[in-house]
Design an enzyme around this catalytic site. Sequence first.
Site, PDB file in Angstrom:
ATOM      1  N   GLY A   1     -17.657 -18.391  -6.607  1.00 48.90           N
ATOM      2  CA  GLY A   1     -19.026 -18.807  -6.929  1.00 48.90           C
ATOM      3  C   GLY A   1     -20.028 -18.400  -5.861  1.00 48.90           C
TER       4      GLY A   1
ATOM      5  CD  GLU B   1      -6.934 -22.304  -8.718  1.00 49.00           C
ATOM      6  OE1 GLU B   1      -7.613 -22.506  -7.689  1.00 49.00           O
ATOM      7  OE2 GLU B   1      -5.916 -22.960  -9.001  1.00 49.00           O
TER       8      GLU B   1
ATOM      9  N   GLY C   1     -17.282 -22.027  -4.368  1.00 53.62           N
ATOM     10  CA  GLY C   1     -16.130 -21.585  -3.579  1.00 53.62           C
ATOM     11  C   GLY C   1     -16.213 -20.088  -3.369  1.00 53.62           C
TER      12      GLY C   1
ATOM     13  NE  ARG D   1       4.289 -18.858  -2.849  1.00 53.08           N
ATOM     14  CZ  ARG D   1       2.981 -18.741  -2.712  1.00 53.08           C
ATOM     15  NH1 ARG D   1       2.194 -18.884  -3.755  1.00 53.08           N
ATOM     16  NH2 ARG D   1       2.445 -18.483  -1.539  1.00 53.08           N
TER      17      ARG D   1
ATOM     18  CG  HIS E   1      -0.264 -23.723  -4.025  1.00 51.85           C
ATOM     19  ND1 HIS E   1      -1.091 -24.219  -3.058  1.00 51.85           N
ATOM     20  CD2 HIS E   1      -0.167 -22.395  -3.791  1.00 51.85           C
ATOM     21  CE1 HIS E   1      -1.474 -23.220  -2.279  1.00 51.85           C
ATOM     22  NE2 HIS E   1      -0.941 -22.108  -2.718  1.00 51.85           N
TER      23      HIS E   1
END
Lengths: 640, 249, 229
Positions: A48, A428, A45, A333, A404
Amino acid sequence: MSNVQLDAKIPDGPLEKKWDRYQADMKLVSPKNKRKCRVIVVGTGLAGASAAASLAEQGYHVEAFTFHDSPRRAHSIAAQGGINAAKNYQNDGDSVWRLFHDTIKGGDFRSREANVYRLAQVSNHIIDQCVAQGVPFAREYGGQLANRSFGGAQVSRTFYCRGQTGQQLLLGAYSSLSRQIATGQVRQHTRMEMLDLVIVDGRARGIVTRNLVTGEIKSHAADAVVLATGGYSNVYYLSTNAKACNVTAAFRAYKRGAALANPCFTQIHPTCVPASGDHQSKLTLMSESLRNDGRIWVPKKQGDKRPAHEIPAAERDYYLERKYPSFGNLAPRDISSRSAKEVCDEGRGVGPTGRGVYLDFADAIDQFGQETIRQRYGNLFDMYSHITAEDPYTTPMRIYPAPHYTMGGLWVDYNLMSNVPGLFVIGEANFSDHGANRLGASALMQGLADGYFILPYTLGDYLARTQRDQLTPDGAEFKQTETETKAHIQRFQTGSGKRTATSFHRELGELMIEACGMSRSAEGLQGALERIPQLREEFYQDIVPPGKEDNVNSALEHVGRLADFFEFAEVMCHDALTRDESCGAHFRAEHQTEQGEAKRNDQDYCNVSAWEHTGVDSPPQLHIEPLKLETVKLAVRNYK
Amino acid sequence: MHLTLHVWRQNGPDQSGQMVTYPARNLSPDMSVLEMLDHVNEQLIADGDEPIAFDHDCREGICGSCSMVVNGLPHGPQKASTTCQIFLRNFRDGDDIYIEPFRATAFPIMKDLMVDRSALDRIIQAGGYVSANTGGAPDGNALPIPQHTAEAAMDAAACIGCGACVAACKNASAMLFTAAKVSQLATLPQGEAERGERARRMIAQMDQEMFGGCTNQGACSAVCPKEIGLEWIAKLNREHIRSKLPQAT
Amino acid sequence: MNLNRTNIVLAAALLIVVISSLFIQTDHSRPNLQIYLGPEPLNAYAKFLKSTPLVLWGARFGLLAIFGLHLLLAVNLKRQNRRARPQNYVVNDPVETTLASRTMMSSGIVILAFVIYHLAHFTLGVTNPALHELVDSAGRHDVYSMVVLSFQNPYVSATYIFAMLLLGLHLSHAAASIWQTFGITSSRSRTWIHNLGWGIAAILTLGNISIPISILLGLVGLPEEVTAP
């Protein structure tokens, strides 16, 4: 005696100078020796792919692994909104300091100052790098880069490519990676899933993978291993994550000794399309900008099944406007998500499943006209009506929160290295920068900061300080790990159960969203900690044997990932239970102000909780890394 | 609702396959086509049979993983959609639905509906990048790019690499895919230095991968989930001719 | 023959031939349409061609070469494309492709057969040798009467009309898509350039089929001195 030593290795000196000093002091590997260094990067991603490409450009030999058919499929591609940087192109008072401060504050003071400051520093380089790669950022008429304000920030610092920023940034990183694949500097392994970490002499020296096409279990050796394997929102089954997103790589590293930090910090996004029924396989996010003009409400009466337009204004509860008069529908949020859950728990939810609230544009259309609303939100409305077959211009939208992003992850020090030497974790998958809550448009920033600008330096420093050898993957440690991996797969093949992985996953997800989702309580978490091991036991008893191992087998893949989610869910609940305070996205019902706001306990919990694996059936061991906030003043959020 | 599915089953790359019929009962019109396949697979798994293999991931129309031909159309019977975004309300109760893999020599079938699209990656590896090493990039605003240029580049860059263009094309040509990448970088000033060489190399790779020739039929663009336009193919042809001229970079 | 070159070059070469064919077709139309002017201009033109063998045979060989190259390239492209996509779908949906674009090979083959018949008919005089021996009042080969008498036969006319419609179909794709191949179209100009291609194909086809139709309807007839053999 524990093996886990948490030393954040933060460089000395003033905050602004730490990263410069680090770069000045770090050791370098000579070009000749770089060629002999082999680095494994798992995941392609944003983090990476950017890391693999940058390391290869520096001269290291990189082995890049992805379980997708192409690096370009990673879920970074789905990020819509944008990427933050402290460029201050708009001359609105932004600065590295302000981005740093906003990020620390947004994370409710549960992240490391030094890491976050460095993130804000390199944010500017990311934009430059992406522009150089040909990422088509939005531009002003004069040709300058365009910015927008995002997620309630007071400055416009978000760069974007229409609603496809993640896609364009990933394709940029993917193109750089492709260039290195063509030169042979990166060897790409597609459709390969990492199933274990191999530790030799206390250092991470390789991985064991399963080829998702042939089923081959194979070891790969290297001088260092980088995990860029994303987040674990799919522990909730329904989330905005892609179907394949899972915790396996990170969790197997945890089982080999890496500490898991703050796993209970998970972000729930308030504006998603609600599930339409039991068949729902994932949830779709809609931009939060909708809340700028939409009004959120539910019926005042429980179980009111009348269509929206038949409910008179007096019988509607605009609960966010009522509870938070100044922020109203733009409440943060976590508050917004939690409030939606509360009204649905009271039986006032709308839609076929009762898990939804209205987001109503009728007043905005009256005020500005349909054309203006169409200009502002046309494509979002189209997307919504495409999915639900309802027209949001005439019928209020229905929304519901969905998991999320996960702020928690493997513990890393300033070098982005876990407590296992040689195991680096980026994007992440690590816990580092977002504290207890992540700001909008900061995930892309962190992934690329780690991959392009931080890891390539810190990994080099590690390699320069470490004795290197040309290890081959046939030593005893590799064989042993392979055997264990095979045994793990075999474990599912012997039973005669009748339930599928999906049905177990759904049950685990429901349990987790209830006990460890938008709102947590000691009672609920204790209940979950009792129930999860039982459910896990049922899973091992009742799972249908997934069958063929030497071929593409989605059932087998799912069972393996789910097994890890089961064990991981327990760690998450332990963490949520132990963190006896509310902070950021972690809301403990016991700790709220009279107005229902999260109440932090800085005295006892201004720290990172890092968990060490002690065995499947024994609780994980807690280690604490205190957070020393030297520059930022602790403050209480107030959205009244 | 109830549907009858006819799905291509093939055990491996070198084996023969055939259409197999599955009843799909008790479906909801709100299900996506992929959720319908999930539903059928659940039953297959519970019965100890092998699930239908198909690529999928993000299920929000951006990753480009899903790759199947539904009733003769790559992705299925809805314009500008990926399979994951096509819902059963597009079909009538009792319909027969035919689901086949993308067919092209360059996309060998791996299993059932799953094909190997790495040929597209190799086209990118041949030149679909700007050679800009990390670090040392000038300030993002150092090179002003007119808004319409950035927007045009973004139109081309929207490609998700799903390969539907190849699947729809009678000739299995990858012109639209290649055109999108070549054009994105040929439109932007950053791509100028390698412009000719990039077009040459990507086109050569495309041919080497056994994609067919373009005969300008337009099926590719008609099924493209991101509605990449045919004008980019014209642009690719222009870039190709340009790259043959002397002194083209 | 196997061209191991980029398919685009192949397609481009193919289309260069198409341009030439278009040109030839246009040039061919000029004498064709002289039919409306009575026997004099047409027969004079035929006489002129016969009297300059260099031009005549040059054109004939040129035509044959271009036609042959066109055939070779088309077959080659078709072979490559079939290799690229050997297996068809069980269910097919042509989406937005045109009938013309999908049937280039079949229409091309029928046109080839027609060209052979056409040559046998008018050029070589194999099918109707008697018509080939007509002579006009000036002692020239009476091309005009040959054409009129031929097309008075409804079967011959029908064959020609059918073939010309197919040629029109074939050209409609060719003339519309050639601009795309040479990269001349942009998003804005694509529609009108496309329409221009269609227009060219339509005009050629209408011009061609107007001849047998006019003759069948009696709008064009034999000069008085000639009678049907």
